[in-house]
Design a protein around this motif. Structure first.
Motif, PDB file in Angstrom:
ATOM      1  N   LEU A  73      47.865  42.152  34.659  1.00 13.76           N
ATOM      2  CA  LEU A  73      46.856  41.205  35.132  1.00 13.76           C
ATOM      3  C   LEU A  73      46.275  41.715  36.445  1.00 13.76           C
ATOM      4  N   VAL A  74      44.956  41.809  36.484  1.00 10.95           N
ATOM      5  CA  VAL A  74      44.298  42.199  37.731  1.00 10.95           C
ATOM      6  C   VAL A  74      43.767  40.924  38.368  1.00 10.95           C
ATOM      7  N   SER A  75      44.336  40.537  39.514  1.00  8.67           N
ATOM      8  CA  SER A  75      43.857  39.293  40.130  1.00  8.67           C
ATOM      9  C   SER A  75      42.839  39.609  41.214  1.00  8.67           C
ATOM     10  N   PRO A  76      41.934  38.637  41.438  1.00  6.60           N
ATOM     11  CA  PRO A  76      40.739  38.909  42.257  1.00  6.60           C
ATOM     12  C   PRO A  76      40.923  38.491  43.707  1.00  6.60           C
ATOM     13  N   VAL A  77      39.849  38.585  44.466  1.00  9.33           N
ATOM     14  CA  VAL A  77      39.748  37.859  45.735  1.00  9.33           C
ATOM     15  C   VAL A  77      39.019  36.555  45.398  1.00  9.33           C
ATOM     16  N   GLY A  78      39.576  35.458  45.858  1.00  6.99           N
ATOM     17  CA  GLY A  78      39.075  34.134  45.494  1.00  6.99           C
ATOM     18  C   GLY A  78      40.288  33.235  45.388  1.00  6.99           C
ATOM     19  N   CYS A  79      40.107  32.004  44.949  1.00  6.57           N
ATOM     20  CA  CYS A  79      41.250  31.086  44.903  1.00  6.57           C
ATOM     21  C   CYS A  79      42.384  31.609  44.028  1.00  6.57           C
ATOM     22  N   ALA A  80      42.050  32.433  43.013  1.00  5.30           N
ATOM     23  CA  ALA A  80      43.087  32.924  42.092  1.00  5.30           C
ATOM     24  C   ALA A  80      43.781  34.179  42.610  1.00  5.30           C
ATOM     25  N   ASP A  88      54.384  36.211  35.142  1.00 10.24           N
ATOM     26  CA  ASP A  88      55.402  37.263  35.169  1.00 10.24           C
ATOM     27  C   ASP A  88      55.005  38.393  34.214  1.00 10.24           C
ATOM     28  N   VAL A  89      53.961  39.117  34.603  1.00  8.57           N
ATOM     29  CA  VAL A  89      53.500  40.286  33.839  1.00  8.57           C
ATOM     30  C   VAL A  89      53.284  41.396  34.861  1.00  8.57           C
ATOM     31  N   GLY A  90      52.767  42.534  34.434  1.00 10.58           N
ATOM     32  CA  GLY A  90      52.396  43.541  35.420  1.00 10.58           C
ATOM     33  C   GLY A  90      51.262  42.987  36.269  1.00 10.58           C
ATOM     34  N   ASN A  91      51.339  43.133  37.582  1.00  6.07           N
ATOM     35  CA  ASN A  91      50.319  42.517  38.434  1.00  6.07           C
ATOM     36  C   ASN A  91      49.727  43.523  39.405  1.00  6.07           C
ATOM     37  N   VAL A  92      48.411  43.455  39.535  1.00  3.44           N
ATOM     38  CA  VAL A  92      47.700  44.270  40.518  1.00  3.44           C
ATOM     39  C   VAL A  92      46.679  43.349  41.168  1.00  3.44           C
ATOM     40  N   GLN A  93      46.567  43.404  42.496  1.00  3.58           N
ATOM     41  CA  GLN A  93      45.531  42.591  43.147  1.00  3.58           C
ATOM     42  C   GLN A  93      44.551  43.550  43.808  1.00  3.58           C
ATOM     43  N   VAL A  94      43.274  43.275  43.645  1.00  2.00           N
ATOM     44  CA  VAL A  94      42.282  44.271  44.082  1.00  2.00           C
ATOM     45  C   VAL A  94      41.254  43.667  45.033  1.00  2.00           C
ATOM     46  N   ALA A  95      40.407  44.535  45.579  1.00  3.27           N
ATOM     47  CA  ALA A  95      39.364  44.087  46.518  1.00  3.27           C
ATOM     48  C   ALA A  95      38.315  43.248  45.788  1.00  3.27           C
ATOM     49  N   HIS A  96      37.568  42.503  46.590  1.00  8.19           N
ATOM     50  CA  HIS A  96      36.587  41.540  46.068  1.00  8.19           C
ATOM     51  C   HIS A  96      35.615  42.205  45.081  1.00  8.19           C
ATOM     52  N   GLY A  97      35.569  41.696  43.865  1.00  7.93           N
ATOM     53  CA  GLY A  97      34.599  42.177  42.873  1.00  7.93           C
ATOM     54  C   GLY A  97      35.006  43.427  42.124  1.00  7.93           C
ATOM     55  N   PRO A 100      37.017  44.678  37.497  1.00  7.99           N
ATOM     56  CA  PRO A 100      36.722  45.440  36.268  1.00  7.99           C
ATOM     57  C   PRO A 100      36.889  46.946  36.467  1.00  7.99           C
ATOM     58  N   ALA A 101      36.632  47.423  37.699  1.00  4.06           N
ATOM     59  CA  ALA A 101      36.797  48.859  37.953  1.00  4.06           C
ATOM     60  C   ALA A 101      38.283  49.218  37.933  1.00  4.06           C
ATOM     61  N   ALA A 102      39.098  48.371  38.597  1.00  6.86           N
ATOM     62  CA  ALA A 102      40.542  48.628  38.597  1.00  6.86           C
ATOM     63  C   ALA A 102      41.097  48.499  37.179  1.00  6.86           C
ATOM     64  N   ALA A 103      40.603  47.490  36.451  1.00  6.03           N
ATOM     65  CA  ALA A 103      41.073  47.290  35.067  1.00  6.03           C
ATOM     66  C   ALA A 103      40.700  48.490  34.203  1.00  6.03           C
ATOM     67  N   THR A 104      39.524  49.051  34.452  1.00  9.01           N
ATOM     68  CA  THR A 104      39.104  50.250  33.707  1.00  9.01           C
ATOM     69  C   THR A 104      40.125  51.371  33.905  1.00  9.01           C
ATOM     70  N   GLY A 105      40.474  51.595  35.169  1.00 14.33           N
ATOM     71  CA  GLY A 105      41.443  52.656  35.470  1.00 14.33           C
ATOM     72  C   GLY A 105      42.765  52.395  34.793  1.00 14.33           C
ATOM     73  N   LEU A 106      43.224  51.142  34.871  1.00 14.69           N
ATOM     74  CA  LEU A 106      44.521  50.805  34.277  1.00 14.69           C
ATOM     75  C   LEU A 106      44.488  50.982  32.766  1.00 14.69           C
ATOM     76  N   ALA A 107      43.412  50.475  32.140  1.00 16.64           N
ATOM     77  CA  ALA A 107      43.340  50.538  30.672  1.00 16.64           C
ATOM     78  C   ALA A 107      43.276  51.987  30.202  1.00 16.64           C
ATOM     79  N   ARG A 108      42.569  52.814  30.972  1.00 19.86           N
ATOM     80  CA  ARG A 108      42.448  54.216  30.549  1.00 19.86           C
ATOM     81  C   ARG A 108      43.734  55.002  30.810  1.00 19.86           C
TER      82      ARG A 108
END
Ligand SMILES: Cc1ncc(C[n+]2csc(CCOP(=O)(O)OP(=O)(O)O)c2C)c(N)n1
Ligand code: SF4
Length: 502
Positions: A73-80, A88-97, A100-108
């Motif tokens: 799960l890639v969580s955003p900047v914002g309330c979430a 309880d899954v794999g978690n990554v938190q990324v910079a605002h917006g 999708p770029a981080a998710a692209t890297g992870l998926a690839r």
């Protein structure tokens, strides 16, 4: 359980009751959500917030599809932003917006994993517009959950791209006016103009029936990922009672009455992913891409595992553009790799291609490297005076400074670190190319510290430098740097503040 923790509401111990448990907390949620003491009886979401419902729908879908061990799960900047405290899954938190770029890297990088990009409307449709459009256009194999509450929640209610016409916000207190602020952006419709997405649906959390539809949509988007499908996008119209200034029940109704007419609920795209010719581009490992695998097989250049005197060695190489500071750092990192170490190299330079300042952080270590950023290097290689003055104070008393001049500048207060002055540019000049000053300094570093093998350096240079002439000069420069330390620095040398041996 400590005072600092709380058991989430809804955790029911079935055996204590004589009725069948129909509703329980998904095991995809952590059993305990850790919060500070005075907040321990609540999650960090406001009462009636849609994020809590969406989290539940995601958790249940992950559970039903047996994806817990495969989900990132890639969580955003914002309330979430704190989604990682709950799921309880794999978690990554990324910079605002950037989800999708981080998710692209992870998926690839992790084919076979299910990657979820979870985003609010400010995150996805304002600062992150480019990321989402291009990820959708590339047909990345990710599931995007877009929680549209028509406002910036976390920061206190600024206008979002999705704010309704006439809706007030702290930045549009008069209500959104199309002539001034434009119209609300319809992300589903916009993304549905693209070829690649396979599934796009908009749902709403306005009543139980619609929540069940949202449940199905999220489940479907995850099924597509499970089956190796393509880009799936679920927009969830969601209440934000706090910022809207409404009671939670009224806020739910507001979704139905005000948001749904503007953002119609619909399945905008539902198609089977088309198989890529030849199964798509060949997946290659990182080692293969960086040619490390080939290098490891290179009989002429076997990976060498000498015993190193350090656990971790950090080096900052600084100079001006064109002096080869970045290349010198790269060579050190490459040498570390060749000697079986963990390595990192982080460049930093300004917009000018020539003569602007440039430096890099290099770390070679027997352990995994936490961060490539180096605030207090063990070694500073300063290729000019500006770099010396700027970075010397960062080097600790047991560190080493190699300075590319005959002696330290006038009025420079020598730090406690050992300083070795090497007129590298002059030496390189005499060898026919000032550009080889970085190789002179590399030679000096290796001779002074013995940190990495001079043989390894030669091999790496031979591999990197293809021009015969240049290779000759570089070899000579490396050797000249070593000789200089041997003959000029070490002879009877105690470290002198001006860099000279006595
Ligand atoms: C680069 C950057 N710019 C701005 C911010 C401030 N900021 C934090 S959250 C946010 C907007 C969040 O709104 P949204 O994505 O709609 O999520 P919500 O909080 O409503 O769930 C902003 C602008 C930031 N953290 N980083
Ligand atoms: S401010 Fe809005 S979006 Fe944020 S937690 Fe509260 S209700 Fe949810």
């Amino acid at each position: 359980m400590s005072e600092e923790t709380m058991v989430a509401v809804g955790e029911i111990e079935a055996e204590k009751n004589d009725f069948e448990v129909l509703h329980s907390k998904s095991p995809v949620f952590y059993p305990v959500y850790e919060r500070k003491s005075d907040l321990k009886h609540q999650t960090h979401y406001c009462p009636g917030c849609g994020h809590g419902i969406v989290h539940k729908l995601v958790a249940e879908a992950v559970q039903d599809l047996s994806l817990q061990d495969r989900t990132i799960l890639v969580s955003p900047v914002g309330c979430a932003v704190f989604a990682y405290y709950y799921l309880d899954v794999g978690n990554v938190q990324v910079a605002h917006g950037r989800a999708p770029a981080a998710a692209t890297g992870l998926a690839r990088a992790c084919p076979g994993q299910v990657v979820i990009s979870y985003q609010g409307d400010g995150d996805l449709a304002a600062i992150g517009t480019a990321e989402i459009v291009h990820a959708a256009n590339r047909g990345e194999k990710i599931c995007v959950i877009f929680v549209n509450n028509a406002i910036y929640g976390m920061t206190g209610g600024q206008m979002a791209p999705t704010t309704l016409v006439g809706q007030t916000s702290t930045t549009s207190p008069w209500g959104r006016r199309p002539a001034n602020e434009g119209y609300p952006i319809h992300m589903c419709e916009l993304l549905a103009t693209l070829e690649a997405p396979v599934y796009i649906e908009r749902v709403a959390l306005c009543d139980n029936k619609n929540i069940m539809k949202a449940r199905r949509a999220i489940r479907k988007a995850l099924e597509i990922q499970r089956d190796g499908g393509g880009f799936a996008f679920v927009e969830v119209l969601s209440p934000c009672p706090t910022i809207w200034g409404l009671d939670p029940v009224v806020a739910r109704n507001w979704v139905a009455e005000k948001m749904v007419p503007v953002f119609p609920l619909n399945v905008f795209r539902d198609r089977k992913p088309e198989p890529l010719p030849n199964g798509g581009p060949k997946q290659r490992s990182v080692a293969e891409v960086l040619e490390l695998a080939a290098a490891a097989d290179d009989e002429a250049f076997p990976v060498n595992h000498p015993s190193h005197s350090f656990q971790t060695l950090t080096v900052k190489v600084a100079g001006s553009g064109g002096q080869g500071a970045l290349l010198l750092g790269q060579l050190l990192a490459e040498m570390g790799l060749r000697e079986g170490l963990e390595v990192s190299w982080l460049p930093s330079y300004g917009p000018e291609m020539r003569s602007g300042s440039a430096h890099c952080h290099v770390c070679v270590s027997k352990e995994r490297i936490g961060s490539p950023l180096i605030s207090h290097p063990d070694v500073l290689i300063a290729m000019n005076e500006i770099s010396l003055r700027k970075f010397a104070p960062q080097v600790g008393p047991h560190g080493l400074i190699l300075y590319n001049r005959e002696k330290l500048p006038e009025n420079f207060v020598a730090p406690e670190a050992r300083v070795v002055c090497v007129p590298a540019s002059e030496i390189a000049d005499k060898l026919g190319s000032t550009k080889a000053a970085n190789m002179v300094l590399l030679g000096a570093l290796l001779e002074e510290t013995g940190c990495l093998g001079a043989d390894t350096a030669l091999r790496v240079i031979e591999q990197k430098v293809k021009k015969v002439e240049l290779l000759k000069t570089n070899r000579e420069a490396l050797e000249a740097g070593r000789q200089f330390v041997d003959t000029e620095v070490w002879t009877g040398a105690e470290s002198q503040p001006d860099g000279f041996a006595e």
